[in-house]
Design an enzyme around this catalytic site. Structure first.
Site, PDB file in Angstrom:
ATOM      1  N   ARG A  37       8.632 -21.566 -12.746  1.00  0.00           N
ATOM      2  CA  ARG A  37       7.377 -22.614 -13.015  1.00  0.00           C
ATOM      3  C   ARG A  37       7.462 -23.060 -14.087  1.00  0.00           C
ATOM      4  O   ARG A  37       6.676 -24.133 -14.580  1.00  0.00           O
ATOM      5  CB  ARG A  37       5.970 -21.773 -12.545  1.00  0.00           C
ATOM      6  CG  ARG A  37       5.960 -21.619 -11.424  1.00  0.00           C
ATOM      7  CD  ARG A  37       4.415 -20.963 -11.099  1.00  0.00           C
ATOM      8  NE  ARG A  37       4.036 -20.560  -9.827  1.00  0.00           N
ATOM      9  CZ  ARG A  37       3.618 -21.336  -8.958  1.00  0.00           C
ATOM     10  NH1 ARG A  37       3.552 -22.565  -8.926  1.00  0.00           N
ATOM     11  NH2 ARG A  37       3.308 -20.748  -7.610  1.00  0.00           N
ATOM     12  N   HIS A  79       5.177 -17.696  -0.954  1.00  0.00           N
ATOM     13  CA  HIS A  79       6.303 -17.672  -0.247  1.00  0.00           C
ATOM     14  C   HIS A  79       6.160 -19.016   0.627  1.00  0.00           C
ATOM     15  O   HIS A  79       6.985 -19.915   1.012  1.00  0.00           O
ATOM     16  CB  HIS A  79       6.324 -16.580   0.943  1.00  0.00           C
ATOM     17  CG  HIS A  79       6.923 -15.577   0.144  1.00  0.00           C
ATOM     18  ND1 HIS A  79       7.111 -14.298   0.589  1.00  0.00           N
ATOM     19  CD2 HIS A  79       7.399 -15.137  -1.240  1.00  0.00           C
ATOM     20  CE1 HIS A  79       7.550 -13.263  -0.308  1.00  0.00           C
ATOM     21  NE2 HIS A  79       7.668 -13.790  -1.533  1.00  0.00           N
ATOM     22  N   LYS A  97      10.361 -10.606   1.526  1.00  0.00           N
ATOM     23  CA  LYS A  97       9.463  -9.867   2.387  1.00  0.00           C
ATOM     24  C   LYS A  97       8.318  -9.495   1.292  1.00  0.00           C
ATOM     25  O   LYS A  97       8.631  -9.445   0.285  1.00  0.00           O
ATOM     26  CB  LYS A  97      10.056  -8.679   3.030  1.00  0.00           C
ATOM     27  CG  LYS A  97      10.240  -7.558   2.331  1.00  0.00           C
ATOM     28  CD  LYS A  97      11.283  -6.546   2.553  1.00  0.00           C
ATOM     29  CE  LYS A  97      12.519  -7.109   1.783  1.00  0.00           C
ATOM     30  NZ  LYS A  97      12.369  -7.262  -0.056  1.00  0.00           N
ATOM     31  N   ASP A 178       4.092  -5.084   0.076  1.00  0.00           N
ATOM     32  CA  ASP A 178       5.204  -4.654  -0.867  1.00  0.00           C
ATOM     33  C   ASP A 178       6.047  -3.274  -0.229  1.00  0.00           C
ATOM     34  O   ASP A 178       7.074  -3.642  -0.186  1.00  0.00           O
ATOM     35  CB  ASP A 178       4.801  -4.239  -2.336  1.00  0.00           C
ATOM     36  CG  ASP A 178       5.072  -5.392  -3.151  1.00  0.00           C
ATOM     37  OD1 ASP A 178       6.073  -5.370  -3.743  1.00  0.00           O
ATOM     38  OD2 ASP A 178       4.152  -6.330  -3.240  1.00  0.00           O
TER      39      ASP A 178
END
Length: 341
Positions: A37, A79, A97, A178
């Site tokens: 970013r 995501h 993931k 997580d």
């Protein structure tokens, strides 16, 4: 493609660094660009890994014509946006993931990839690990009979301060996305999507799960999975699969094991299977992505998109049971809710 596969890395955190380091050890892979970013973060990462191009925005990486595939390593909450941007630009995507925040976002990504004919895979490195593939093969071939129970845990002791991303609902914080994604994915690798879900959790003041227990059920198979995840207690990170004719035990690090033991009924001696090479290497999933790209495949048979969608539906069901919501998400939107166990 029979040439070197050129990777772009989107994000510059710890998992992005680990994956980049592993890619640079592979002779048929090249990391050619990184995006963040901010230009400062991208430039620092590029300097660290000697990457030719650094971008301070995602769109520039997605538009880079020298990039064959983008690895998305942002927090879960980004995501959908990051992977979607790259797919829209015609890039193949490997997305970390948990695949997205919820099943509805995952379904949108999968539909986009299939509509555009682009490769998309969840970075569930466990499914690509040689020993985990061996376990799945043994179970599939009936080495332990019909599966009756699966047990798996993944917990970190912490503590994680209130400002940490694991405590931030806006970033998909908590133990489930997580850590819990691993036990759930392990169980579903062996048994498919459950039709019953029960869960209980300790929630933080911010509203994310700190310690979660799950009981999944499969009516047709007559099987159950007892799973847990935590960011307040370091668990042994073990797994076991028990069937009508034996069991498989993974004594440590079940999602990247260095060994497992097969016990068969009938007095046979246990068989131990061991791994070759680094147990924590991310190269197995990278190699699968590159194999798929060279073969012209848009989905991996090791990490199928329908399987990733099924895992997200289960994670949604768990969050529904324990009362965890993330800003702006709708748990189970566009999916068939699982019923309580």
């Amino acid at each position: 493609m029979d040439r070197t596969v050129r990777w772009g890395v989107l994000a510059t955190g710890g998992i992005a660094a680990a994956f980049t380091a592993d890619l640079q050890r592979m002779p048929d892979a090249e990391v050619v660009a990184v995006a963040s970013r901010t230009e400062a973060s991208a430039t620092a990462f590029a300097d660290r890994f000697a990457i030719p191009r650094a971008y301070g925005d995602w769109a520039s990486l997605a538009a880079d014509e020298d990039v064959d595939v983008v690895y998305v390593a942002t927090p879960h909450s980004a995501h959908r946006a990051a992977a979607g941007l790259c797919l829209e630009a015609g890039k193949a995507v490997l997305c970390e993931k948990a695949f997205t925040l919820n099943a509805a976002e995952a379904a949108e990504l999968v539909a986009l990839a299939r509509d555009r004919g682009r490769f998309l895979m969840e970075a569930m490195w466990m499914y690509c690990h040689p020993l985990v593939r061996r376990i799945a093969g043994l179970v599939r071939d009936g080495a332990i009979g019909e599966v009756r129970t699966v047990q798996a845990d993944f917990g970190l002791a912490g503590p994680f301060a209130p400002g940490h991303r694991l405590r931030d609902p806006a970033l998909g914080g908590g133990a489930l996305l997580d850590l819990g994604v691993y036990p759930v994915s392990f169980a579903q690798l062996l048994l498919g999507e459950p039709d019953r879900v029960q869960a209980d959790a300790l929630l933080s003041p911010e509203g994310v799960d700190l310690n979660t227990g799950m009981l999944l059920g499969w009516s047709d198979a007559g099987a159950q999975a007892l799973l847990s995840c935590s960011v307040t207690a370091g668990t042994p990170v073990t797994a076991s699969v028990t069937g009508t004719a034996g069991r498989i035990e993974i004594p440590h690090g079940f999602f990247f094991p260095d060994r497992f033991v097969l016990h068969r009924e009938g007095g046979q001696e246990p068989e131990e299977f061991t791994a070759e090479g680094p147990r924590d290497s991310l190269q197995h999933e990278a190699a699968e992505v590159m194999r798929c790209l060279r073969a012209g495949e848009t989905e991996s048979p090791l990490v199928p998109l329908d399987g990733s969608l099924a895992v997200m539906r289960t994670l949604d069901a768990v969050r529904d049971r324990i009362g965890v919501r993330y800003p702006g998400d709708v748990v189970g939107a566009g999916t068939t809710p699982l019923r309580p166990a």
